[in-house]
Design a protein around this motif. Structure first.
Motif, mmCIF file in Angstrom:
data_model
loop_
_atom_site.group_PDB
_atom_site.id
_atom_site.type_symbol
_atom_site.label_atom_id
_atom_site.label_comp_id
_atom_site.label_asym_id
_atom_site.label_seq_id
_atom_site.Cartn_x
_atom_site.Cartn_y
_atom_site.Cartn_z
ATOM 1 N N LEU A 68 -13.760 3.188 13.557
ATOM 2 C CA LEU A 68 -12.986 4.384 13.875
ATOM 3 C C LEU A 68 -11.612 4.284 13.236
ATOM 4 N N GLY A 69 -11.326 5.198 12.317
ATOM 5 C CA GLY A 69 -10.045 5.203 11.633
ATOM 6 C C GLY A 69 -10.199 4.823 10.178
ATOM 7 N N ALA A 70 -9.850 5.757 9.281
ATOM 8 C CA ALA A 70 -10.041 5.530 7.847
ATOM 9 C C ALA A 70 -8.720 5.364 7.118
ATOM 10 N N GLY A 71 -7.753 4.706 7.778
ATOM 11 C CA GLY A 71 -6.581 4.224 7.060
ATOM 12 C C GLY A 71 -6.933 2.921 6.369
ATOM 13 N N ILE A 72 -5.933 2.252 5.830
ATOM 14 C CA ILE A 72 -6.203 1.035 5.057
ATOM 15 C C ILE A 72 -6.821 -0.051 5.928
ATOM 16 N N ILE A 73 -6.456 -0.126 7.219
ATOM 17 C CA ILE A 73 -7.053 -1.131 8.097
ATOM 18 C C ILE A 73 -8.521 -0.821 8.329
#
Length: 415
Positions: A8-13
């Protein structure tokens, strides 16, 4: 749709975590409400900060705190109406920033930073993204000898304790390295280990393409639809539902949309930041990533133009933009470098998720099987994306992790 893991979450992390899982043969679905890399990962200064072993602390000098209270600086700004909501976070942030505690935190934080370049390099090579990377460090410029001497002394300590490398710059050296920079700078410090990214969003997307090449899927969805099942986790994404044994929460400052309903209470503050891109006048060129240390702004030669970034704004996460720091920074920066016209229709703003002890939350949730956390990276999200993704992927796969991640465990918050 069934998968081994949902991220869950498509930032760099999140992208890095999904990619590291896919590299280990896992079937992975990466889910975000927006496209990959469109939030905070889009607008940072573009540094992979190998030298950043000491996280940014809260000022301890009473006089400096009073100057910040005037709320007229470039490096920090706050919303009055946010103060009642962030007082608990700021008090604990200040407490953890005490010199002795801060040094202990740095020792626990350093192993992540030490692997930042090597883990990025693996993914950069596999993704064919070498053209986005500059490998020549970054520079701090000093207006006073007191600031210069203090920073050089601290740099010498970091070299001795953590092996980072740097070079002292004289005024003449600055003129050679950056002939189009002017101003009364008495010297500088060139950090030699870090790498710079000419377009952080493009690097994130290069990692996304590699992830998809390895069989990963990217879907849009609402993290609030996540629910636990008898065998794992389920959520609505794309045109249907996705089920997986494991789920990783890498939602940055929005992680509480998942953690709170599940009963986890993390004290996470938000530092917002702004940027704007500029052209240059009279054929001027900025050769490297440069910080005006006493003023607290950054100039970076990005593919989109010269990116001017600000310090931290303490505000409610979803409050309206107030880019006053950018206005202040631009006025000073134009006296230092011949910036041209603004290239963006409006200032960009992003939100950095920060924990009071300045370390990220990385590890398995204590009360839910198959639930993993990877958020709270503050100023070092870009720096720590691949190494965070690697240790989470190793832990999920039952492998020995690259480093001991117990210092970053969720339980330290009593979660």
């Amino acid at each position: 749709m069934a998968a081994d893991a949902i991220v869950l979450g498509a930032g760099i992390i999140g992208v890095s975590t999904a990619l590291q899982l896919a590299r280990r043969g896992k079937s992975v679905v990466l889910v975000d409400r927006r496209g990959p890399g469109e939030e905070t990962s889009y607008g940072n200064a573009g540094l992979i900060q190998r030298e950043g072993v000491v996280p940014y602390g809260f000022p301890q000098q009473f006089g400096l705190i009073l100057r910040y209270a005037l709320n007229n600086r470039i490096d920090a700004h706050y919303h009055w109406r946010a103060i009642p909501h962030v007082t608990s976070f700021l008090a604990k942030y200040w407490w953890h920033s005490n010199l002795s505690r801060h040094q202990l935190i740095a020792r626990a934080y350093a192993p992540l930073i030490e692997h930042s370049i090597s883990t990025h390099n693996e993914l950069i090579e596999e993704a064919g993204a070498q053209d986005l990377i500059a490998r020549n460090g970054w520079t701090e410029l000093f207006r006073t000898s007191a600031k210069r001497d203090g920073e050089l002394k601290e740099a010498a300590r970091l070299r001795q304790e953590y092996g980072v490398t740097f070079r002292e710059l004289t005024s003449a050296d600055i003129n050679v390295e950056e002939p189009d920079i002017s101003g009364d700078f008495v010297g500088g410090l060139k950090w030699e280990d870090p790498w710079s990214v000419r377009d952080p969003y493009a690097l994130t997307m290069a990692y996304v393409r590699l992830f998809e090449k390895l069989g990963g899927r990217v879907l849009k969805g609402d993290a609030r639809s996540l629910s636990q099942t008898a065998t794992g986790w389920r959520m609505v994404a794309g045109e249907g539902t996705v089920e997986a044994k494991d789920v990783v929460v890498a939602l940055g400052p929005w992680s509480d949309t998942v953690t709170k309903p599940l009963g986890y209470r993390f004290l996470v503050g938000v530092k917002r930041g702004y940027h704007m891109h500029y052209g240059t006048r009279v054929g001027a060129k900025l050769n490297g990533w440069t910080m005006d240390a006493e003023k607290g702004y950054f100039l970076a030669p990005m593919n989109q133009g010269i990116r001017l970034t600000t310090g931290a704004e303490f505000a409610l996460r979803d409050a309206r933009k107030t880019p006053v720091q950018l206005e202040r920074a631009e006025a000073v920066a134009r006296t230092v470098f011949p910036l041209g016209e603004r290239l963006d229709p409006e200032p960009w703003m992003g939100a950095r998720p920060c924990t009071p002890d300045m370390m990220p939350v990385i590890g398995q949730a204590p009360r839910h099987k198959g639930l993993w956390f990877a958020f709270g990276h503050a100023h070092h999200g870009l720096t720590l994306g691949p190494v965070t993704g690697q240790v989470i992927a190793e832990a999920i796969a039952g492998e020995q992790t690259l480093i001991d991640i117990s210092a970053y465990r969720p339980e330290r918050f009593g979660a």
